[in-house]
Scaffold this motif. Structure first.
Motif, short mmCIF file in Angstrom:
data_model
loop_
_atom_site.label_atom_id
_atom_site.label_comp_id
_atom_site.label_asym_id
_atom_site.label_seq_id
_atom_site.Cartn_x
_atom_site.Cartn_y
_atom_site.Cartn_z
N HIS A 151 40.98 10.00 -19.68
CA HIS A 151 42.37 9.60 -19.53
C HIS A 151 43.24 10.48 -20.42
CE1 HIS A 151 40.76 7.36 -22.97
NE2 HIS A 151 41.98 7.43 -23.47
N LYS A 152 44.54 10.31 -20.29
CA LYS A 152 45.49 11.03 -21.14
C LYS A 152 46.70 10.16 -21.36
CE LYS A 152 47.20 13.57 -17.10
NZ LYS A 152 47.37 14.91 -16.49
N TYR A 211 51.68 11.17 -28.55
CA TYR A 211 50.68 11.72 -29.46
C TYR A 211 49.74 10.59 -29.87
CZ TYR A 211 53.49 15.94 -29.98
OH TYR A 211 54.18 17.10 -29.74
N GLU A 212 48.44 10.85 -29.81
CA GLU A 212 47.46 9.85 -30.25
C GLU A 212 46.73 10.36 -31.49
OE1 GLU A 212 44.33 6.90 -28.22
OE2 GLU A 212 43.85 9.01 -27.86
N PHE A 213 46.87 9.62 -32.58
CA PHE A 213 46.10 9.88 -33.79
C PHE A 213 44.93 8.90 -33.81
CE2 PHE A 213 50.22 11.58 -34.81
CZ PHE A 213 49.99 12.62 -35.70
N TYR A 214 43.76 9.44 -34.06
CA TYR A 214 42.54 8.64 -33.99
C TYR A 214 41.82 8.81 -35.33
CZ TYR A 214 37.90 7.49 -31.98
OH TYR A 214 36.67 6.96 -31.70
N PHE A 215 41.65 7.72 -36.08
CA PHE A 215 41.06 7.76 -37.42
C PHE A 215 39.69 7.08 -37.34
CE2 PHE A 215 45.64 7.52 -37.56
CZ PHE A 215 46.01 8.51 -38.45
N PHE A 216 38.63 7.88 -37.38
CA PHE A 216 37.28 7.37 -37.13
C PHE A 216 36.63 6.90 -38.42
CE2 PHE A 216 32.67 8.00 -36.47
CZ PHE A 216 32.50 7.12 -35.40
N PRO A 220 47.45 15.71 -28.43
CA PRO A 220 48.83 15.84 -27.94
C PRO A 220 48.99 15.20 -26.57
CG PRO A 220 47.93 17.97 -28.68
CD PRO A 220 46.79 17.02 -28.58
N PRO A 221 50.22 14.99 -26.12
CA PRO A 221 50.45 14.43 -24.79
C PRO A 221 49.74 15.25 -23.71
CG PRO A 221 52.48 14.47 -26.04
CD PRO A 221 51.47 15.21 -26.86
N ASP A 222 49.26 14.53 -22.68
CA ASP A 222 48.61 15.15 -21.51
C ASP A 222 47.30 15.86 -21.84
OD1 ASP A 222 50.62 14.30 -19.72
OD2 ASP A 222 51.89 15.97 -20.33
N THR A 223 46.60 15.40 -22.89
CA THR A 223 45.29 15.95 -23.24
C THR A 223 44.22 14.99 -22.74
OG1 THR A 223 46.21 16.97 -25.24
CG2 THR A 223 43.81 16.73 -25.12
N ASN A 224 43.38 15.45 -21.81
CA ASN A 224 42.32 14.60 -21.27
C ASN A 224 41.24 14.36 -22.32
OD1 ASN A 224 43.05 14.20 -18.38
ND2 ASN A 224 42.99 16.44 -18.36
N HIS A 225 40.79 13.12 -22.42
CA HIS A 225 39.77 12.79 -23.41
C HIS A 225 39.12 11.45 -23.08
CE1 HIS A 225 43.44 10.73 -24.72
NE2 HIS A 225 42.64 9.86 -25.33
N TYR A 226 37.93 11.25 -23.65
CA TYR A 226 37.26 9.95 -23.56
C TYR A 226 36.11 9.92 -24.56
CZ TYR A 226 33.60 12.30 -20.84
OH TYR A 226 32.60 13.15 -20.43
N LEU A 270 46.61 5.32 -33.49
CA LEU A 270 48.06 5.35 -33.69
C LEU A 270 48.70 6.16 -32.57
CD1 LEU A 270 50.69 5.00 -35.39
CD2 LEU A 270 50.00 7.05 -36.67
N TRP A 271 49.57 5.52 -31.82
CA TRP A 271 50.33 6.22 -30.77
C TRP A 271 51.77 6.41 -31.26
CZ3 TRP A 271 48.78 2.69 -26.03
CH2 TRP A 271 47.47 3.02 -25.64
N ILE A 272 52.28 7.62 -31.12
CA ILE A 272 53.66 7.91 -31.50
C ILE A 272 54.34 8.62 -30.33
CG2 ILE A 272 55.16 9.06 -33.16
CD1 ILE A 272 52.92 9.01 -35.16
N SER A 273 55.50 8.14 -29.95
CA SER A 273 56.20 8.72 -28.81
C SER A 273 56.72 10.12 -29.12
CB SER A 273 57.37 7.82 -28.37
OG SER A 273 58.42 7.90 -29.32
N MET A 274 56.89 10.93 -28.09
CA MET A 274 57.42 12.28 -28.27
C MET A 274 58.84 12.23 -28.81
SD MET A 274 55.93 14.63 -25.15
CE MET A 274 56.37 13.52 -23.81
N ASP A 275 59.63 11.27 -28.35
CA ASP A 275 61.02 11.16 -28.83
C ASP A 275 61.05 10.87 -30.33
OD1 ASP A 275 62.14 11.67 -26.40
OD2 ASP A 275 62.51 9.57 -25.88
N TYR A 276 60.16 10.00 -30.78
CA TYR A 276 60.14 9.67 -32.21
C TYR A 276 59.75 10.90 -33.03
CZ TYR A 276 59.56 6.92 -36.45
OH TYR A 276 59.71 6.42 -37.73
N CYS A 277 58.75 11.63 -32.55
CA CYS A 277 58.34 12.86 -33.26
C CYS A 277 59.46 13.88 -33.29
CB CYS A 277 57.11 13.46 -32.57
SG CYS A 277 55.59 12.53 -32.85
#
Length: 306
Positions: free
Chosen positions: A36-37, A41-46, A71-77, A92-99
Motif C-alpha cells: 500500500h501507499k 509522510y509515514e514515520f515508522y519507529f520499530f 514519503p507520499p506514494d511510496t509502496n511498502h508492506y 506517525l503520519w504527517i500531512s504534506m500540507d503540515y510539512c
C-alpha cells in the motif's frame, strides 16, 4: 502505563485528521498486510519484532531502534518472519500540507524528507540511547493527546514540531560530520560568491548546485559562522550597494531592480529597517547636504577674495 497508550491495529491506510496521526501498536499476531501507499509522510519507529519491510519492491530487514521514513506514494508492506516476539512500533503520519507549512517557518524542518526523496535511503539505525530519547518524546506526545490539560492543543504542536526537528537534526549531524577546515572554506567561498553575484539569482537552490552541497548544509554552516541567516546576509549586502548606487545618476527603481529586489515595497521596507530612513529621503538628504556643502565652499572662496 504504556499499555494504556496502545492503539488497536487498524488497517485504514489514509488520514482522518488534518495535520497528523500518531499510534503505538503492540501486536502478537496479524494477518498479512498488502502492499500500500499513503498520501502523507509515514514515520515508522520499530521497537520489537521479527519482520522485513518491502519498500518499492526491495526488502529490508528491520532492527530494534530503526526509524523508517516513507514519503507520499511510496509502496511498502511488512513481511512477518516469525511471532516469537510482539510486533511493537510507533506509526506517525504527517500531512504534506503540515510539512510544507513547517518548512516555510524554517527549511531545517525539511532536511530529512528531502534527503529521503533524493537519496532513496529510507531506514536510519539508532543506538539504544538515541532511540530511547525518541520513544520518550513519542510517549509524551501520546500522553498529551489523551489528556485534558489546559493548553493541550498548543502543547501538542510544540511537542510534534520538536520531535520533527529532533529527527532532522540527528540525521543531518550523521550525514554531515563536522570538518572545521571544510566548513570554513565553504563559508568563505560563499561570501566571495555572494559578493561577485549580487545582481544575479542567489537562491539556496542555485548555491547548492554551485558548491555541490545541500541547501540545508549551506544554511547551517553560514548561520553558525555568521550568526545570521544567509538570506539576511545577502539582503544586507544588496542594501549596501543600493545605498551607494542611488546616490548616483540611476533612478531608485532601476537600482532596486538591478540588485534583486522584486518590487519597491519590499525594497522600501528592507532599506528603512536597515538604515532608519526611506530610500527617497536618504537620497534627498544626501543631495541637500551636498548642496549645503557647495554653498559653504562658494561662500568661503568669496570671503577669501574680498
Amino acid at each position: 502505563m504504556k499499555k494504556k497508550l496502545q492503539t488497536e491495529f487498524n488497517r485504514r491506510q489514509y488520514m482522518l485528521e488534518k495535520d497528523f496521526e500518531l499510534y503505538y501498536y503492540s501486536d502478537t499476531r496479524l494477518d498479512p498486510v498488502k502492499s500500500h501507499k499513503h498520501d502523507c509522510y509515514e514515520f515508522y519507529f520499530f521497537m520489537e519484532g521479527d519482520i522485513e519491510i518491502s519498500i518499492n519492491e526491495t526488502p529490508y530487514k528491520v532492527n530494534s531502534g530503526d526509524i523508517i521514513l516513507l514519503p507520499p506514494d511510496t509502496n511498502h508492506y511488512p513481511h512477518f518472519l516469525s511471532w516469537k516476539k510482539p510486533y511493537r512500533r510507533f506509526v506517525l503520519w504527517i500531512s504534506m500540507d503540515y510539512c510544507n507549512n513547517l518548512i516555510k517557518q524554517s527549511i531545517d524542518y525539511g532536511y530529512l524528507m528531502q534527503y529521503v526523496v533524493i537519496h532513496k535511503e529510507y531506514i536510519f539505525h539508532n543506538d539504544t540511547i538515541a532511540f530511547n530519547t525518541i520513544t520518550s518524546m513519542l510517549f509524551r506526545l501520546i500522553q498529551e493527546m489523551k489528556s485534558n490539560r489546559f493548553g493541550k492543543q498548543a502543547e501538542i504542536k510544540l511537542q510534534l514540531n520538536s520531535l520533527i526537528l529532533h529527527l532532522n537534526r540527528i540525521v543531518y549531524e550523521r550525514k554531515n560530520k563536522k570538518n572545521p577546515q571544510i566548513e570554513r572554506a565553504l563559508y568563505l567561498n560563499l561570501c566571495d560568491f555572494i559578493e561577485d553575484h549580487l545582481e544575479e539569482d542567489l537562491s539556496l537552490e542555485r548555491m547548492a548546485k554551485e558548491f555541490f552541497v545541500s541547501k540545508y548544509h549551506i544554511s547551517h554552516v553560514f548561520k553558525e559562522k555568521m550568526g545570521i541567516s544567509i538570506h539576511q546576509y545577502i539582503t544586507k549586502k544588496r542594501l549596501k550597494v543600493c545605498q551607494d548606487a542611488i546616490l548616483g545618476e540611476n533612478s531608485i527603481t532601476k537600482v532596486y531592480e538591478q540588485y534583486g529586489f522584486s518590487d519597491y515595497s519590499s525594497f522600501y521596507r528592507a532599506f528603512k529597517k536597515e538604515y532608519g530612513i526611506s530610500p527617497k529621503d536618504y537620497k534627498d538628504m544626501y543631495l541637500s547636504l551636498e548642496a549645503e556643502k557647495s554653498r559653504t565652499i562658494e561662500q568661503t572662496q568669496s570671503d577669501l577674495m574680498i
